[in-house]
Design a protein around this motif. Structure first.
Motif, PDB file in Angstrom:
ATOM      1  N   GLU A   1       0.873  -1.264   0.126  1.00 14.73           N
ATOM      2  CA  GLU A   1      -0.020  -0.095  -0.057  1.00 14.73           C
ATOM      3  C   GLU A   1       0.855   1.257   0.030  1.00 14.73           C
ATOM      4  OE1 GLU A   1      -3.567   2.068   2.550  1.00 14.73           O
ATOM      5  OE2 GLU A   1      -3.065   0.206   3.117  1.00 14.73           O
ATOM      6  N   ARG A   2       1.817   1.305   0.746  1.00 14.48           N
ATOM      7  CA  ARG A   2       2.553   2.496   0.939  1.00 14.48           C
ATOM      8  C   ARG A   2       3.385   2.741  -0.239  1.00 14.48           C
ATOM      9  NH1 ARG A   2       7.161   4.465   5.339  1.00 14.48           N
ATOM     10  NH2 ARG A   2       8.135   2.530   4.771  1.00 14.48           N
ATOM     11  N   CYS A   3       4.063   1.584  -0.971  1.00 12.87           N
ATOM     12  CA  CYS A   3       4.804   1.809  -2.137  1.00 12.87           C
ATOM     13  C   CYS A   3       3.656   2.456  -3.370  1.00 12.87           C
ATOM     14  CB  CYS A   3       5.542   0.406  -2.672  1.00 12.87           C
ATOM     15  SG  CYS A   3       6.784   0.316  -1.664  1.00 12.87           S
ATOM     16  N   ARG A   4       2.634   1.579  -3.221  1.00 13.32           N
ATOM     17  CA  ARG A   4       1.557   2.007  -4.279  1.00 13.32           C
ATOM     18  C   ARG A   4       1.099   3.701  -4.307  1.00 13.32           C
ATOM     19  NH1 ARG A   4      -1.953  -1.410  -2.820  1.00 13.32           N
ATOM     20  NH2 ARG A   4      -3.430  -0.196  -2.036  1.00 13.32           N
ATOM     21  N   GLU A   5       0.922   3.963  -3.085  1.00 12.46           N
ATOM     22  CA  GLU A   5       0.654   5.327  -2.938  1.00 12.46           C
ATOM     23  C   GLU A   5       1.872   6.088  -3.399  1.00 12.46           C
ATOM     24  OE1 GLU A   5      -1.215   8.272   0.290  1.00 12.46           O
ATOM     25  OE2 GLU A   5      -0.648   6.541   0.853  1.00 12.46           O
ATOM     26  N   LEU A   6       3.016   5.877  -2.867  1.00 14.18           N
ATOM     27  CA  LEU A   6       4.309   6.784  -3.174  1.00 14.18           C
ATOM     28  C   LEU A   6       4.418   6.620  -4.626  1.00 14.18           C
ATOM     29  CD1 LEU A   6       6.793   8.341  -2.397  1.00 14.18           C
ATOM     30  CD2 LEU A   6       7.932   6.157  -2.092  1.00 14.18           C
ATOM     31  N   VAL A   7       4.473   5.468  -5.322  1.00 12.48           N
ATOM     32  CA  VAL A   7       4.685   5.575  -6.775  1.00 12.48           C
ATOM     33  C   VAL A   7       3.372   6.485  -7.585  1.00 12.48           C
ATOM     34  CG1 VAL A   7       4.653   4.221  -8.906  1.00 12.48           C
ATOM     35  CG2 VAL A   7       6.004   3.461  -6.912  1.00 12.48           C
TER      36      VAL A   7
ATOM     37  N   PHE B   1       3.932  11.494   3.939  1.00 12.78           N
ATOM     38  CA  PHE B   1       4.363  10.351   4.581  1.00 12.78           C
ATOM     39  C   PHE B   1       4.673  10.711   5.987  1.00 12.78           C
ATOM     40  CE2 PHE B   1       3.906   9.189   0.095  1.00 12.78           C
ATOM     41  CZ  PHE B   1       3.290   8.094   0.310  1.00 12.78           C
ATOM     42  N   GLY B   2       4.936  11.961   6.431  1.00 12.51           N
ATOM     43  CA  GLY B   2       5.790  12.157   7.802  1.00 12.51           C
ATOM     44  C   GLY B   2       6.943  11.788   7.804  1.00 12.51           C
TER      45      GLY B   2
ATOM     46  N   VAL C   1      12.998  14.494   4.138  1.00 15.68           N
ATOM     47  CA  VAL C   1      13.324  14.294   2.675  1.00 15.68           C
ATOM     48  C   VAL C   1      14.383  13.332   2.496  1.00 15.68           C
ATOM     49  CG1 VAL C   1      13.972  15.735   0.765  1.00 15.68           C
ATOM     50  CG2 VAL C   1      12.680  16.730   2.408  1.00 15.68           C
ATOM     51  N   GLY C   2      15.327  13.342   3.529  1.00 19.23           N
ATOM     52  CA  GLY C   2      16.340  12.094   3.125  1.00 19.23           C
ATOM     53  C   GLY C   2      15.991  10.895   3.215  1.00 19.23           C
ATOM     54  N   SER C   3      14.911  10.667   4.032  1.00 18.61           N
ATOM     55  CA  SER C   3      14.408   8.964   4.101  1.00 18.61           C
ATOM     56  C   SER C   3      13.553   8.948   2.959  1.00 18.61           C
ATOM     57  CB  SER C   3      13.422   9.018   5.299  1.00 18.61           C
ATOM     58  OG  SER C   3      14.405   9.259   6.745  1.00 18.61           O
ATOM     59  N   LEU C   4      13.114   9.866   2.333  1.00 17.47           N
ATOM     60  CA  LEU C   4      12.147   9.566   0.901  1.00 17.47           C
ATOM     61  C   LEU C   4      12.607   8.913  -0.036  1.00 17.47           C
ATOM     62  CD1 LEU C   4       9.137   9.841  -0.099  1.00 17.47           C
ATOM     63  CD2 LEU C   4       9.998  11.974  -0.835  1.00 17.47           C
TER      64      LEU C   4
ATOM     65  N   GLY D   1      13.564   4.292  -3.614  1.00 18.97           N
ATOM     66  CA  GLY D   1      14.354   3.258  -4.276  1.00 18.97           C
ATOM     67  C   GLY D   1      13.947   1.958  -3.898  1.00 18.97           C
ATOM     68  N   ARG D   2      13.450   1.488  -2.755  1.00 11.44           N
ATOM     69  CA  ARG D   2      12.848   0.516  -2.376  1.00 11.44           C
ATOM     70  C   ARG D   2      11.715  -0.020  -3.321  1.00 11.44           C
ATOM     71  NH1 ARG D   2      14.370  -1.724   2.764  1.00 11.44           N
ATOM     72  NH2 ARG D   2      12.868  -3.438   2.306  1.00 11.44           N
ATOM     73  N   CYS D   3      10.718   0.880  -3.098  1.00 11.50           N
ATOM     74  CA  CYS D   3       9.731   0.851  -4.030  1.00 11.50           C
ATOM     75  C   CYS D   3       9.815   0.639  -5.352  1.00 11.50           C
ATOM     76  CB  CYS D   3       8.555   2.050  -3.526  1.00 11.50           C
ATOM     77  SG  CYS D   3       8.155   2.047  -2.090  1.00 11.50           S
ATOM     78  N   LEU D   4      10.873   1.233  -5.919  1.00 16.68           N
ATOM     79  CA  LEU D   4      10.957   1.326  -7.329  1.00 16.68           C
ATOM     80  C   LEU D   4      11.578  -0.184  -7.873  1.00 16.68           C
ATOM     81  CD1 LEU D   4      12.361   4.537  -8.383  1.00 16.68           C
ATOM     82  CD2 LEU D   4      10.224   3.518  -8.819  1.00 16.68           C
ATOM     83  N   GLN D   5      12.476  -0.845  -6.771  1.00 11.38           N
ATOM     84  CA  GLN D   5      13.105  -2.011  -6.835  1.00 11.38           C
ATOM     85  C   GLN D   5      11.645  -3.086  -6.834  1.00 11.38           C
ATOM     86  OE1 GLN D   5      15.627  -2.950  -3.810  1.00 11.38           O
ATOM     87  NE2 GLN D   5      17.375  -1.439  -4.803  1.00 11.38           N
TER      88      GLN D   5
END
Length: 208
Positions: free
Chosen positions: A153-159, A178-179, A182-185, A190-194
């Motif tokens: 869900e979080r990756c789907r929303e982020l993408v 997402f709370g 910026v550095g953590s985003l 990257g994880r979501c794109l993988q």
């Protein structure tokens, strides 16, 4: 469902992927729920394939108004066909066929002044090479959307926010949504794109 069974906003006015529970259902489960009168399931089914349906007439250079008419025609065809759909796994291909029939009918009627062509008159065997290429592009786009929908869900929303929302948000705005810092985003992105790349490979539209 609504009284007509096909009430839906125009695809280009739709937002990013919603967070409804039904969005994670299989097509078969959605169809079963639609047949039992579940309005949310019908909305989710239309939402899932709205861009696929709408993109077919747009590839045929239909005006937004004509594309919207074709979209509503296809939705009505789907609503009427739900009780007799035998191969739900082929729903995407079925929708592409119906949308291409309707688009070809519109295209033919446009070139024959005063002559209205029924949807059933548009034989898919007569599709030109250009028409087939258009449909291949449409199907590829839908496979990408399906791959995005398969993400957590979080990756789907982020993408969805980063790549599909218009106008695009700044990284600072997305991080705040997402709370996150910026550095953590960037790391999470990257994880979501993988994960998305893996889903695209499994769909056969990305290199291993």
């Amino acid at each position: 469902m609504t009284e007509s069974g096909t009430d839906a906003a125009a695809p280009e006015r739709r937002g990013r992927v919603s967070g409804r529970a039904e969005d994670g259902w299989t097509d078969a489960r959605l169809v079963e729920a639609c047949l039992s009168g579940n309005q949310a399931a019908w909305a989710a089914l239309v939402e899932r394939y709205a861009r696929l349906i709408y993109s077919v007439p747009r590839r045929y250079q239909a005006t937004p108004e004509d594309a919207e008419d074709i979209f509503q025609t296809v939705c009505l065809e789907l609503y009427n066909a739900l009780p007799r759909l035998r191969k739900v796994d082929s729903l995407r291909s079925w929708l592409m066929t119906v949308a291409s029939h309707a688009s070809l009918a519109w295209k033919t009627a446009r070139t024959r002044r005063g002559h209205v062509v029924d949807v059933d008159d548009a034989d898919p065997v007569r599709l030109s090479t250009v028409d087939r290429d258009l449909l291949e592009d449409v199907e590829r786009d839908q496979l990408v959307r399906d791959a995005v929908r398969s993400l957590p869900e979080r990756c789907r929303e982020l993408v969805g926010i980063l790549f599909f929302e218009q106008p695009p948000r700044s990284y600072k705005e997305v991080a705040a949504h997402f709370g996150l810092a910026v550095g953590s985003l960037g790391f999470i992105r990257g994880r979501c794109l993988q994960k998305l790349q893996k889903a695209l490979r499994e769909a056969g539209i990305a290199r291993a």
